[in-house]
Write a protein that holds these residues in place. Structure first.
Motif, PDB file in Angstrom:
ATOM      1  N   GLN A   1       0.845  -1.190   0.000  1.00  0.00           N
ATOM      2  CA  GLN A   1       0.000   0.000   0.000  1.00  0.00           C
ATOM      3  C   GLN A   1       0.881   1.241   0.000  1.00  0.00           C
ATOM      4  O   GLN A   1       1.875   1.320   0.694  1.00  0.00           O
ATOM      5  CB  GLN A   1      -0.894  -0.015   1.235  1.00  0.00           C
ATOM      6  N   GLY A   2       0.530   2.210  -0.823  1.00  0.00           N
ATOM      7  CA  GLY A   2       1.272   3.461  -0.894  1.00  0.00           C
ATOM      8  C   GLY A   2       2.426   3.425  -1.882  1.00  0.00           C
ATOM      9  O   GLY A   2       3.092   4.417  -2.090  1.00  0.00           O
ATOM     10  N   GLU A   3       2.694   2.262  -2.490  1.00  0.00           N
ATOM     11  CA  GLU A   3       3.768   2.162  -3.470  1.00  0.00           C
ATOM     12  C   GLU A   3       3.297   2.756  -4.793  1.00  0.00           C
ATOM     13  O   GLU A   3       2.199   2.474  -5.259  1.00  0.00           O
ATOM     14  CB  GLU A   3       4.144   0.694  -3.658  1.00  0.00           C
ATOM     15  N   VAL A   4       4.130   3.547  -5.378  1.00  0.00           N
ATOM     16  CA  VAL A   4       3.797   4.204  -6.635  1.00  0.00           C
ATOM     17  C   VAL A   4       4.442   3.429  -7.775  1.00  0.00           C
ATOM     18  O   VAL A   4       5.629   3.113  -7.725  1.00  0.00           O
ATOM     19  CB  VAL A   4       4.294   5.675  -6.651  1.00  0.00           C
ATOM     20  N   VAL A   5       3.658   3.113  -8.756  1.00  0.00           N
ATOM     21  CA  VAL A   5       4.153   2.397  -9.922  1.00  0.00           C
ATOM     22  C   VAL A   5       4.208   3.367 -11.089  1.00  0.00           C
ATOM     23  O   VAL A   5       3.208   4.015 -11.413  1.00  0.00           O
ATOM     24  CB  VAL A   5       3.234   1.195 -10.280  1.00  0.00           C
ATOM     25  N   ALA A   6       5.362   3.456 -11.703  1.00  0.00           N
ATOM     26  CA  ALA A   6       5.521   4.342 -12.859  1.00  0.00           C
ATOM     27  C   ALA A   6       4.971   3.630 -14.089  1.00  0.00           C
ATOM     28  O   ALA A   6       5.372   2.522 -14.412  1.00  0.00           O
ATOM     29  CB  ALA A   6       6.985   4.697 -13.076  1.00  0.00           C
ATOM     30  N   VAL A   7       4.050   4.261 -14.717  1.00  0.00           N
ATOM     31  CA  VAL A   7       3.454   3.712 -15.935  1.00  0.00           C
ATOM     32  C   VAL A   7       3.909   4.592 -17.094  1.00  0.00           C
ATOM     33  O   VAL A   7       3.697   5.803 -17.083  1.00  0.00           O
ATOM     34  CB  VAL A   7       1.910   3.704 -15.852  1.00  0.00           C
ATOM     35  N   GLU A   8       4.565   3.968 -18.061  1.00  0.00           N
ATOM     36  CA  GLU A   8       5.046   4.723 -19.208  1.00  0.00           C
ATOM     37  C   GLU A   8       3.890   4.986 -20.163  1.00  0.00           C
ATOM     38  O   GLU A   8       3.122   4.077 -20.483  1.00  0.00           O
ATOM     39  CB  GLU A   8       6.147   3.944 -19.935  1.00  0.00           C
ATOM     40  N   ALA A   9       3.790   6.222 -20.577  1.00  0.00           N
ATOM     41  CA  ALA A   9       2.742   6.585 -21.535  1.00  0.00           C
ATOM     42  C   ALA A   9       3.011   5.890 -22.859  1.00  0.00           C
ATOM     43  O   ALA A   9       4.157   5.739 -23.268  1.00  0.00           O
ATOM     44  CB  ALA A   9       2.716   8.092 -21.735  1.00  0.00           C
ATOM     45  N   PRO A  10       1.969   5.431 -23.539  1.00  0.00           N
ATOM     46  CA  PRO A  10       2.184   4.773 -24.827  1.00  0.00           C
ATOM     47  C   PRO A  10       2.793   5.743 -25.828  1.00  0.00           C
ATOM     48  O   PRO A  10       2.422   6.901 -25.897  1.00  0.00           O
ATOM     49  CB  PRO A  10       0.783   4.340 -25.264  1.00  0.00           C
ATOM     50  N   ARG A  11       3.782   5.246 -26.563  1.00  0.00           N
ATOM     51  CA  ARG A  11       4.427   6.070 -27.571  1.00  0.00           C
ATOM     52  C   ARG A  11       3.545   6.194 -28.793  1.00  0.00           C
ATOM     53  O   ARG A  11       2.925   5.229 -29.231  1.00  0.00           O
ATOM     54  CB  ARG A  11       5.746   5.430 -28.017  1.00  0.00           C
ATOM     55  N   ALA A  12       3.500   7.387 -29.323  1.00  0.00           N
ATOM     56  CA  ALA A  12       2.748   7.599 -30.552  1.00  0.00           C
ATOM     57  C   ALA A  12       3.551   6.994 -31.705  1.00  0.00           C
ATOM     58  O   ALA A  12       4.759   7.160 -31.784  1.00  0.00           O
ATOM     59  CB  ALA A  12       2.535   9.083 -30.788  1.00  0.00           C
ATOM     60  N   SER A  13       2.890   6.290 -32.561  1.00  0.00           N
ATOM     61  CA  SER A  13       3.563   5.696 -33.704  1.00  0.00           C
ATOM     62  C   SER A  13       3.888   6.783 -34.723  1.00  0.00           C
ATOM     63  O   SER A  13       3.027   7.581 -35.097  1.00  0.00           O
ATOM     64  CB  SER A  13       2.665   4.637 -34.348  1.00  0.00           C
ATOM     65  N   LEU A  14       5.131   6.797 -35.151  1.00  0.00           N
ATOM     66  CA  LEU A  14       5.563   7.804 -36.109  1.00  0.00           C
ATOM     67  C   LEU A  14       5.514   7.300 -37.552  1.00  0.00           C
ATOM     68  O   LEU A  14       5.736   8.073 -38.463  1.00  0.00           O
ATOM     69  CB  LEU A  14       6.976   8.283 -35.768  1.00  0.00           C
ATOM     70  N   LEU A  15       5.214   6.016 -37.745  1.00  0.00           N
ATOM     71  CA  LEU A  15       5.160   5.476 -39.102  1.00  0.00           C
ATOM     72  C   LEU A  15       4.131   6.191 -39.977  1.00  0.00           C
ATOM     73  O   LEU A  15       4.459   6.590 -41.097  1.00  0.00           O
ATOM     74  CB  LEU A  15       4.903   3.969 -39.077  1.00  0.00           C
ATOM     75  N   PRO A  16       2.894   6.406 -39.520  1.00  0.00           N
ATOM     76  CA  PRO A  16       1.946   7.130 -40.368  1.00  0.00           C
ATOM     77  C   PRO A  16       2.409   8.546 -40.707  1.00  0.00           C
ATOM     78  O   PRO A  16       2.262   9.003 -41.841  1.00  0.00           O
ATOM     79  CB  PRO A  16       0.662   7.166 -39.550  1.00  0.00           C
ATOM     80  N   VAL A  17       3.006   9.215 -39.729  1.00  0.00           N
ATOM     81  CA  VAL A  17       3.501  10.574 -39.970  1.00  0.00           C
ATOM     82  C   VAL A  17       4.652  10.539 -40.970  1.00  0.00           C
ATOM     83  O   VAL A  17       4.728  11.357 -41.887  1.00  0.00           O
ATOM     84  CB  VAL A  17       3.922  11.242 -38.643  1.00  0.00           C
ATOM     85  N   PHE A  18       5.549   9.573 -40.815  1.00  0.00           N
ATOM     86  CA  PHE A  18       6.657   9.385 -41.749  1.00  0.00           C
ATOM     87  C   PHE A  18       6.135   9.187 -43.171  1.00  0.00           C
ATOM     88  O   PHE A  18       6.606   9.813 -44.118  1.00  0.00           O
ATOM     89  CB  PHE A  18       7.506   8.186 -41.307  1.00  0.00           C
ATOM     90  N   LEU A  19       5.155   8.305 -43.319  1.00  0.00           N
ATOM     91  CA  LEU A  19       4.600   8.010 -44.643  1.00  0.00           C
ATOM     92  C   LEU A  19       3.873   9.210 -45.242  1.00  0.00           C
ATOM     93  O   LEU A  19       3.955   9.446 -46.454  1.00  0.00           O
ATOM     94  CB  LEU A  19       3.672   6.799 -44.572  1.00  0.00           C
ATOM     95  N   ILE A  20       3.178   9.969 -44.409  1.00  0.00           N
ATOM     96  CA  ILE A  20       2.484  11.169 -44.901  1.00  0.00           C
ATOM     97  C   ILE A  20       3.489  12.165 -45.460  1.00  0.00           C
ATOM     98  O   ILE A  20       3.303  12.705 -46.550  1.00  0.00           O
ATOM     99  CB  ILE A  20       1.618  11.791 -43.784  1.00  0.00           C
ATOM    100  N   VAL A  21       4.559  12.409 -44.721  1.00  0.00           N
ATOM    101  CA  VAL A  21       5.580  13.357 -45.189  1.00  0.00           C
ATOM    102  C   VAL A  21       6.250  12.817 -46.437  1.00  0.00           C
ATOM    103  O   VAL A  21       6.457  13.563 -47.411  1.00  0.00           O
ATOM    104  CB  VAL A  21       6.600  13.644 -44.070  1.00  0.00           C
ATOM    105  N   LEU A  22       6.576  11.535 -46.459  1.00  0.00           N
ATOM    106  CA  LEU A  22       7.215  10.929 -47.622  1.00  0.00           C
ATOM    107  C   LEU A  22       6.352  11.067 -48.872  1.00  0.00           C
ATOM    108  O   LEU A  22       6.822  11.506 -49.927  1.00  0.00           O
ATOM    109  CB  LEU A  22       7.520   9.454 -47.347  1.00  0.00           C
ATOM    110  N   VAL A  23       5.081  10.724 -48.761  1.00  0.00           N
ATOM    111  CA  VAL A  23       4.164  10.801 -49.903  1.00  0.00           C
ATOM    112  C   VAL A  23       3.967  12.245 -50.345  1.00  0.00           C
ATOM    113  O   VAL A  23       3.936  12.544 -51.541  1.00  0.00           O
ATOM    114  CB  VAL A  23       2.816  10.119 -49.567  1.00  0.00           C
TER     115      VAL A  23
END
Length: 154
Positions: free
Chosen positions: A3-25
């Motif tokens: 009780q009282g222990e804090v667990v660090a939860v990493e925020a999900p990373r946004a995928s950069l593949l769609p952004v990469f492909l949009i810029v490429l196209v």
């Protein structure tokens, strides 16, 4: 876990593949179209000045719509505006491919220019969704997409 222990939860990373492909196209399409635009326009009866103005029309529409696209991406979100921008580019390219007269070619460039906000919105998306320690890498990835589009396009 006690009780009282804090667990660090990493925020999900946004995928950069769609952004990469949009810029490429986007960059690929731009570098593919610009060299052929004057030749295409001249086959439709354009004077050299009219053919040159096709590039200017795109730039003016992009200049005028840029602040509106930026405002809309702030209010409605980056993803919907990236999608709208891609759809606008697609419609512009389809109209250009089907153009049988010069006014249709101008219409295609106006549509594409009015919805051209991919690069700016992609950068804003990265700035919003990438932790500061990964941001330089993410912007580098977009730089690679930009360079690859310039390399492959012509």
């Amino acid at each position: 876990m006690s009780q009282g222990e804090v667990v660090a939860v990493e925020a999900p990373r946004a995928s950069l593949l769609p952004v990469f492909l949009i810029v490429l196209v986007d960059v690929f399409g731009m570098t593919l179209v610009i060299p052929l635009l004057a030749i295409y326009a001249e086959t439709l009866g354009a004077t050299p000045l009219q053919a040159t103005l096709l590039v200017s029309v795109f730039a003016v529409c992009m200049l005028l719509s840029g602040p509106l696209i930026g405002w809309a991406s702030d209010h409605y979100g980056r993803k919907p505006l990236l999608l709208i921008s891609q759809i606008g580019t697609f419609i512009g390219f389809v109209v250009m491919a089907r153009a049988s007269s010069l006014w249709m070619l101008y219409l295609a460039r106006i549509i594409d220019g009015a919805t051209a906000g991919n690069l700016t919105i992609a950068q804003a998306y990265i700035a919003d969704n990438t932790p500061p320690e990964r941001r330089a890498k993410a912007f580098g990835l977009i730089g690679i997409a930009f360079g690859a589009g310039f390399f492959i396009g012509p």
